[in-house]
Design an enzyme around this catalytic site. Structure first.
Site, PDB file in Angstrom:
ATOM      1  N   PRO A  92       0.681  -1.208  -0.006  1.00 20.15           N
ATOM      2  CA  PRO A  92       0.123   0.168   0.132  1.00 20.15           C
ATOM      3  C   PRO A  92       0.798   1.203   0.009  1.00 20.15           C
ATOM      4  O   PRO A  92       0.263   2.364  -0.221  1.00 20.15           O
ATOM      5  CB  PRO A  92      -0.922  -0.229   1.192  1.00 20.15           C
ATOM      6  N   GLU A 119       0.578  -9.630   7.802  1.00 24.53           N
ATOM      7  CA  GLU A 119       0.775  -8.332   8.220  1.00 24.53           C
ATOM      8  C   GLU A 119       1.622  -7.281   7.294  1.00 24.53           C
ATOM      9  O   GLU A 119       1.345  -6.361   7.335  1.00 24.53           O
ATOM     10  CB  GLU A 119       0.841  -7.946   9.523  1.00 24.53           C
ATOM     11  N   ARG A 157       0.164  -7.938 -22.605  1.00 23.52           N
ATOM     12  CA  ARG A 157      -0.496  -7.547 -23.552  1.00 23.52           C
ATOM     13  C   ARG A 157       0.008  -6.622 -24.737  1.00 23.52           C
ATOM     14  O   ARG A 157      -0.255  -6.084 -25.695  1.00 23.52           O
ATOM     15  CB  ARG A 157      -1.897  -7.125 -23.203  1.00 23.52           C
ATOM     16  N   ASP A 172      -5.903   1.840 -26.070  1.00 25.37           N
ATOM     17  CA  ASP A 172      -6.273   1.746 -24.972  1.00 25.37           C
ATOM     18  C   ASP A 172      -6.526   3.130 -24.167  1.00 25.37           C
ATOM     19  O   ASP A 172      -5.735   3.822 -24.416  1.00 25.37           O
ATOM     20  CB  ASP A 172      -5.331   0.677 -24.264  1.00 25.37           C
TER      21      ASP A 172
END
Length: 255
Positions: A92, A119, A157, A172
């Site tokens: 994060p 954790e 891709r 895209d």
């Protein structure tokens, strides 16, 4: 292109290796996937890879040594022929993963992807071994396997020969060919569905008119949902004077 995965759950990656666009590219040898389980680098009978955190608190923390040895094994297996591969950790606290990161990785030899669990991971491993920390967004997952799959799909891709139409990736959302904007809406048969017709511009056969419609739809959609991308495109000089006039004419003069 080669990805080495440091993961406690190698079987989670079977679908991206075997199915869909990435599966076909893997069978064609365009990219390779090699998992490494940290439990295989432990020294105790229980194959322990985690322990309680110093200082107390909930959860368990992944230990340094099994992860370091797994990374070392991946580096040795890659050898000099694969070049130097960055070690990527999903966390994060990392940089937001986006199309620019995917494009940059697609131009290299791949990466060693570390999928944390519990954790967290002992900071000493991160400080010594990790080159890039990445995050999918402001939410928490049970581990790094899902972000790793997202990264591999986004990168693979972009490799030559993976998509049947090379322009599919170029146009895209977020791609430079679209000035980093969101893609325009798409339509296919039937021409009329429950009384709603495909936009006339797409039926005109007039390539310039179709391109203009798509550009303006892309601008409008981006202005409504991701105005930050409009500002980025503007700061990069990617918007034309016609783009700016169109944006100014949107309801409320958005962006």
């Amino acid at each position: 292109m080669r990805f080495d995965l440091i993961t406690l759950f190698p079987a989670m990656f079977d679908p991206i290796r075997d199915l869909g666009v990435t599966g076909r590219a893997h069978r064609q040898g365009i990219w390779q996937l090699h998992p490494w389980n940290p439990r295989d680098f432990t020294q105790d009978a229980h194959r322990t890879v985690d322990d309680r955190p110093y200082g107390g608190g909930p959860g368990m923390v992944m230990m340094v040594e099994p992860l370091r040895q797994a990374v070392a094994a991946a580096r040795q297996a890659r050898g000099s022929a694969q070049g130097s591969a960055p070690v990527v950790l999903f966390t994060p606290t990392g940089r937001r993963f986006d199309q620019d990161v995917a494009q940059s990785l697609s131009e290299g030899e791949g990466a060693i992807l570390v999928c944390g669990r519990y954790e967290g991971i002992d900071q000493r491993f991160i400080d010594r071994e990790v080159d890039i920390e990445l995050s999918l967004g402001d939410f928490v997952l049970s581990g790094g396997e899902i972000p790793a799959m997202a990264l591999m799909d986004a990168v693979v891709r972009l490799l030559p020969g993976v998509l049947n139409d090379a322009d599919s990736a170029r146009f895209d959302s977020f791609n430079g060919a679209l000035s980093g904007l969101l893609d325009s809406p798409h339509y296919t048969r039937p021409e009329i569905h429950e009384g709603e017709s495909v936009p006339a511009e797409l039926l005109s056969g007039h390539h310039a008119q179709i391109a203009l419609w798509r550009r303006r739809q892309s601008l409008a959609l981006t202005a409504e949902r991701r105005p930050d991308l409009i500002e980025r495109a503007r700061s990069q000089g990617w918007l034309t004077s016609d783009d700016e006039r169109w944006l100014a004419g949107l309801p409320g003069g958005r962006c």
